[in-house]
Design a protein around this motif. Structure first.
Motif, PDB file in Angstrom:
ATOM      1  N   ASP A  13      -5.941  -5.183   1.311  1.00  0.00           N
ATOM      2  CA  ASP A  13      -5.296  -4.480   2.866  1.00  0.00           C
ATOM      3  C   ASP A  13      -7.119  -3.419   3.992  1.00  0.00           C
ATOM      4  O   ASP A  13      -6.483  -2.948   4.784  1.00  0.00           O
ATOM      5  CB  ASP A  13      -4.542  -2.789   2.565  1.00  0.00           C
ATOM      6  CG  ASP A  13      -6.009  -2.382   1.181  1.00  0.00           C
ATOM      7  OD1 ASP A  13      -6.922  -2.154   1.809  1.00  0.00           O
ATOM      8  OD2 ASP A  13      -5.684  -1.222   1.316  1.00  0.00           O
ATOM      9  N   VAL A  44      -6.358   1.413   1.987  1.00  0.00           N
ATOM     10  CA  VAL A  44      -6.480   1.779   0.755  1.00  0.00           C
ATOM     11  C   VAL A  44      -7.207   2.113   0.038  1.00  0.00           C
ATOM     12  O   VAL A  44      -7.834   1.286  -0.824  1.00  0.00           O
ATOM     13  CB  VAL A  44      -4.993   1.950  -0.234  1.00  0.00           C
ATOM     14  CG1 VAL A  44      -5.488   3.053  -1.340  1.00  0.00           C
ATOM     15  CG2 VAL A  44      -3.705   1.438   0.804  1.00  0.00           C
ATOM     16  N   ASN A  74      -5.862  -4.449  -3.800  1.00  0.00           N
ATOM     17  CA  ASN A  74      -5.366  -3.903  -3.035  1.00  0.00           C
ATOM     18  C   ASN A  74      -5.736  -5.234  -1.686  1.00  0.00           C
ATOM     19  O   ASN A  74      -7.168  -6.127  -1.925  1.00  0.00           O
ATOM     20  CB  ASN A  74      -5.931  -2.768  -2.325  1.00  0.00           C
ATOM     21  CG  ASN A  74      -5.573  -2.127  -2.752  1.00  0.00           C
ATOM     22  OD1 ASN A  74      -4.762  -1.750  -3.758  1.00  0.00           O
ATOM     23  ND2 ASN A  74      -6.102  -0.782  -3.030  1.00  0.00           N
ATOM     24  N   GLY A  84      -2.146  -4.831   3.118  1.00  0.00           N
ATOM     25  CA  GLY A  84      -1.320  -3.193   3.757  1.00  0.00           C
ATOM     26  C   GLY A  84      -0.588  -3.630   4.964  1.00  0.00           C
ATOM     27  O   GLY A  84       0.492  -5.074   4.494  1.00  0.00           O
ATOM     28  N   ALA A 141      -0.851  -5.164  -3.742  1.00  0.00           N
ATOM     29  CA  ALA A 141      -0.460  -4.842  -2.603  1.00  0.00           C
ATOM     30  C   ALA A 141      -1.011  -4.430  -1.498  1.00  0.00           C
ATOM     31  O   ALA A 141      -1.706  -4.131  -1.183  1.00  0.00           O
ATOM     32  CB  ALA A 141      -0.717  -3.030  -3.313  1.00  0.00           C
ATOM     33  N   MET A 183       0.982  -1.012  -0.030  1.00  0.00           N
ATOM     34  CA  MET A 183       0.154  -0.243  -0.444  1.00  0.00           C
ATOM     35  C   MET A 183       1.037   1.460  -0.141  1.00  0.00           C
ATOM     36  O   MET A 183       0.326   2.084  -0.909  1.00  0.00           O
ATOM     37  CB  MET A 183      -0.921   0.005   0.871  1.00  0.00           C
ATOM     38  CG  MET A 183      -0.435  -0.030   2.503  1.00  0.00           C
ATOM     39  SD  MET A 183      -1.501  -0.304   3.851  1.00  0.00           S
ATOM     40  CE  MET A 183      -0.606   0.347   5.158  1.00  0.00           C
TER      41      MET A 183
END
Ligand code: NAP
Length: 237
Positions: A232, A236, A230, A177, A175, A134
């Motif tokens: 996460d 985000v 993502n 977190g 991505a 992130m």
């Protein structure tokens, strides 16, 4: 049988990928650099083939690729997971710190991918999954070199997806977190509590949760490329 190479398979997210891909019936190549005991133990439990290489060194990466090609023929999936992080004020980051982060997080991904890309292009198939962060999207204070390296992973992913798409190869990026692994060993329980409170899902994530998404991109997703997924908890949005 499909073959997957997981860099940094000895710990954390990479280790969970080794377990998850093994369960799916893949032949797994577990790359590691320093954590030999962990690599051996995971290999005993999963049957993964251990391939030691410091991914930032082209000669070691080439040796690893030559071994895989000569003994097993091909790689269907690359998970460019190996990485390092470091928290420092920007004014304290040295040239050596910068090179070290970029050599592993960016150059390593380039060297590994390059060793297998020709064969994937020839076979017109393959999946490449790169692990960003992130912080590569939002930028993290006191992690300028890490954030810049993880932003580079995203740029690499998008450009390569465009170039290799006509050859039937999907290139994506995950991505994460905040995930509880050795990488975050310096975080205290209070830090984890604060980070959980900042996260819409109210908790930090596990390496297994990231591995599941990586397996999905490798195994089930056939019309997704050039994307940043993502994982996460909504950090985000
Ligand atoms: P970790 O538990 O610290 O594991 C890192 C792995 O990378 C280890 O298996 C290590 O192998 C390997 N590695 C490091 N340098 C290497 C090198 N030069 N050559 C080969 N392997 C090398 O980290 P993690 O949390 O699982 O992180 C995995 C990936 O997710 C990294 O790219 C990281 O940036 C990313 N990520 C993590 C988080 C998080 O919160 N944990 C968040 C966002 C993104 P050896 O120990 O054998 O050297």
């Amino acid at each position: 049988m499909k073959n997957v190479l997981i860099t940094g398979g000895s710990k954390g997210i990479g280790k969970e990928c080794v377990y998850a891909f093994s369960k799916k019936g893949y032949r797994v190549f577990l790359n590691y650099n320093k954590s030999e005991e962990e690599a051996k133990r995971i290999s005993e439990e999963t049957g993964a083939v251990i391939v030691k290489a410091n991914i930032s060194k082209s000669d070691e990466v080439k040796k690893m690729a030559d071994f895989i090609h000569s003994q097993y023929g091909k790689i269907d999936v690359i998970v460019n997971n190996a990485g390092i992080a470091e928290q420092k004020l920007f004014t304290d980051i040295t040239e050596n710190d910068w090179d070290n982060i970029f050599n592993i997080n960016v150059k390593g991904m380039f060297l590994v991918t390059k060793e297998f890309a020709d064969d994937m292009i020839f076979r017109k198939s393959g999946k490449i999954i790169n692990i960003s962060s992130m912080w590569g999207i939002t930028g993290g204070s006191c992690e300028v070199h890490y954030s810049a390296s993880k932003a580079a992973v995203i740029g690499f992913t998008k450009a390569l997806a465009k170039e290799l798409g006509p050859s039937g190869i999907c290139v994506n990026c995950v991505a994460p977190g905040v995930i509880k692994t050795d990488m975050n060993r310096n975080l205290t329980e209070d830090d984890y509590r604060e980070l959980s409170e900042e996260t819409p899902l109210g908790r930090i994530g596990s390496a297994e949760e990231v591995a599941k998404v990586i397996v999905f991109l490798a195994d089930d997703a056939s019309f997704i490329t050039g994307q940043v997924i993502n994982v996460d908890g909504g950090m985000v949005i």
